[in-house]
Scaffold this active site. Structure first.
Site, PDB file in Angstrom:
ATOM      1  N   CYS A  89       0.797  -1.221   0.000  1.00  0.00           N
ATOM      2  CA  CYS A  89       0.000   0.000   0.000  1.00  0.00           C
ATOM      3  C   CYS A  89       0.833   1.276   0.000  1.00  0.00           C
ATOM      4  CB  CYS A  89      -0.953  -0.013   1.196  1.00  0.00           C
ATOM      5  SG  CYS A  89      -2.043  -1.453   1.189  1.00  0.00           S
ATOM      6  N   HIS A  98      -2.099   8.281   6.128  1.00  0.00           N
ATOM      7  CA  HIS A  98      -2.416   6.964   5.562  1.00  0.00           C
ATOM      8  C   HIS A  98      -3.823   6.590   6.012  1.00  0.00           C
ATOM      9  CE1 HIS A  98      -1.598   3.194   3.669  1.00  0.00           C
ATOM     10  NE2 HIS A  98      -1.698   2.491   4.778  1.00  0.00           N
ATOM     11  N   GLU A 117      -0.213   5.487  13.644  1.00  0.00           N
ATOM     12  CA  GLU A 117       0.134   6.668  12.856  1.00  0.00           C
ATOM     13  C   GLU A 117       0.008   7.933  13.697  1.00  0.00           C
ATOM     14  OE1 GLU A 117      -0.568   8.732   8.485  1.00  0.00           O
ATOM     15  OE2 GLU A 117      -2.038   7.261   9.199  1.00  0.00           O
ATOM     16  N   LYS A 152      -9.123   8.385   2.627  1.00  0.00           N
ATOM     17  CA  LYS A 152      -9.731   7.054   2.577  1.00  0.00           C
ATOM     18  C   LYS A 152     -11.127   7.022   3.185  1.00  0.00           C
ATOM     19  CE  LYS A 152      -5.429   4.339   2.650  1.00  0.00           C
ATOM     20  NZ  LYS A 152      -4.430   5.432   2.732  1.00  0.00           N
ATOM     21  N   HIS A 158      -9.706   2.319   0.586  1.00  0.00           N
ATOM     22  CA  HIS A 158      -8.269   2.085   0.494  1.00  0.00           C
ATOM     23  C   HIS A 158      -7.953   1.504  -0.887  1.00  0.00           C
ATOM     24  CE1 HIS A 158      -4.238   1.276   1.340  1.00  0.00           C
ATOM     25  NE2 HIS A 158      -4.319   0.630   2.487  1.00  0.00           N
ATOM     26  N   PHE A 175       1.988  -3.390   3.934  1.00  0.00           N
ATOM     27  CA  PHE A 175       2.324  -4.685   4.511  1.00  0.00           C
ATOM     28  C   PHE A 175       3.814  -4.953   4.289  1.00  0.00           C
ATOM     29  CE2 PHE A 175      -2.116  -6.900   4.178  1.00  0.00           C
ATOM     30  CZ  PHE A 175      -2.578  -6.085   5.189  1.00  0.00           C
TER      31      PHE A 175
END
Length: 413
Positions: A163, A303, A314, A335, A340, A399
């Site tokens: 991502c 994010h 975050e 998002k 996402h 990831f």
């Protein structure tokens, strides 16, 4: 001395609109693109919602004969590139094409084609598998197809970091120009993984929201009732250009890109480092690369996935980087409206970021209703805000613990 790099064109295919104007209008208005999945039956799926791209006709952008040879993620990215070039008003010469890098990527690639061809293999046999299978599914075909369709002959590759992929692509394109290895760069990402296997796989990870009713309320970054992310699809492409070239041709300039930092958590395949140290490193490196002080950043496009751990960590990382000043910075998650977009997330959200700088409006985090004590910053709840953005920081995490942070700046002569 680094050469200056500016953003002169953007193209976007998203759940809230096709094209810059539709996308940005709906983002500013806080409209959600999340709805019930229409592409396949979700009977038996715990998650029944996603951010699908509506009303996309690839033949509006690509010859009908070519469409059949392209996975949906490639169709998206070719369309987004065409829109970005039109937005920039750029009709490159042959010499300019030779000096144009292409770094466009995906987190998963041609998942829809792969899934369909598996069915054909098992139901009809090996001789019925498409000869276009491999070139339709490989991730680097995103960049390859762009150069083939538009004639760009500079450096061409697709960095893959889940991502964070398209944020890395933007950062690397910026470096190629700033170091003098290219004068222009087509950068971004595309994703089209709203398929039965794509949704099933993320459901098995327990990563997706199961707040199916109403769909538009499911993606709620930083809210206490968040329960997972909502998958989206689409593409975002930015044209980066060395400043003197942009000025010479009278190009529109949305923002300047001045910093890029990356890191890895070195912790877990899917979970973030509980201390946020990898994200901290990426942000600090981007700020150092930009040659600014942390207190000069006055907007963060997070994010912000709407998962329990990501939003908490975050937030912690932002506070570690900025200290008490973190509470004065507007932080929002795009998002909340588009879901996402996996490997395309960084690019589409970077487009929102440069438009926020250009227009002096920061987008909201919609569906923010109940405060979480672990998420206590200013998340621009539910309504866009007029704000003079001088330096904007964009985070993307993937990831594998892979992190990328970009710094965009308001353009000044």
């Amino acid at each position: 001395m680094k050469r200056r790099v500016v953003v002169t064109g953007v193209g976007v295919i998203s759940p809230v609109g096709i094209g810059k104007d539709n996308f940005w209008r709906n983002i500013k208005e806080g409209k959600s693109g999340i709805s019930y999945i229409s592409k396949f039956s979700t009977d038996g799926f715990p998650t029944k919602i996603a951010g699908e791209v509506k009303d996309f006709n690839p033949e509006d952008f690509i010859d009908k004969r070519e469409v059949r040879r392209l996975d949906r993620f490639s169709q998206f990215v070719i369309a987004a590139t065409k829109l970005a070039l039109e937005d920039a008003g750029w009709n490159p010469t042959e010499e300019e094409k030779e000096n144009t890098a292409v770094l466009v990527t995906s987190g998963i690639g041609g998942f829809e084609t792969l899934e369909n061809q598996f069915k054909i293999l098992f139901e009809k046999g090996v001789n019925r598998v498409s000869p276009f299978l491999i070139p339709m599914v490989i991730i680097n075909i995103a960049s390859g197809n762009i150069s083939i369709f538009f004639g760009f002959k500079g450096p061409n590759y697709s960095p893959v970091s889940a991502c964070a992929s398209s944020a890395h692509a933007i950062g690397l394109g910026y470096r190629l120009i700033s170091w003098g290895e290219a004068d222009f760069a087509i950068v971004g990402g595309s994703e089209a993984s709203i398929t039965p296997m794509g949704i099933a796989g993320f459901c098995a990870l327990q990563a997706l929201s199961t707040q199916n009713d109403p769909p538009e309320k499911a993606s709620r970054p930083f809210d206490a009732k968040r329960d997972g992310f909502v998958m989206g699809e689409g593409a975002g492409v930015l044209l980066l250009e060395e400043l003197s070239h942009a000025l010479k041709r009278g190009a529109p300039i949305y923002a300047e890109i001045v910093g890029f930092g990356s890191s890895d958590d070195a912790y877990h395949i899917t979970a973030p480092d509980p201390e946020g140290n990898g994200a901290v490193l990426a942000m600090k490196r981007a700020i150092k690369d930009a040659g600014i002080e942390p207190q000069e950043v006055n907007y963060i496009n997070a994010h912000g996935t709407s998962t329990k751990l990501n939003d908490k960590i975050e937030t912690l990382a932002i506070k570690k980087v900025f200290g008490d000043y973190a509470y004065k910075i507007p932080v929002s998650s795009t998002k909340s409206m588009i879901g996402h977009l996996l490997g395309a997330a960084g690019a589409v959200e970077s487009i929102a970021t440069v438009l926020a700088i250009h227009d002096g409006i920061v987008p909201p985090t919609i569906n923010y209703e109940e405060k979480d004590p672990d998420c206590d910053l200013d998340y621009v709840p539910n309504q866009a805000r007029k704000w003079d953005v001088k330096y904007a920081l964009k985070n993307s995490f993937g990831f594998g613990g892979q992190n990328a942070t970009l710094i965009f700046k308001k353009y000044e002569e």
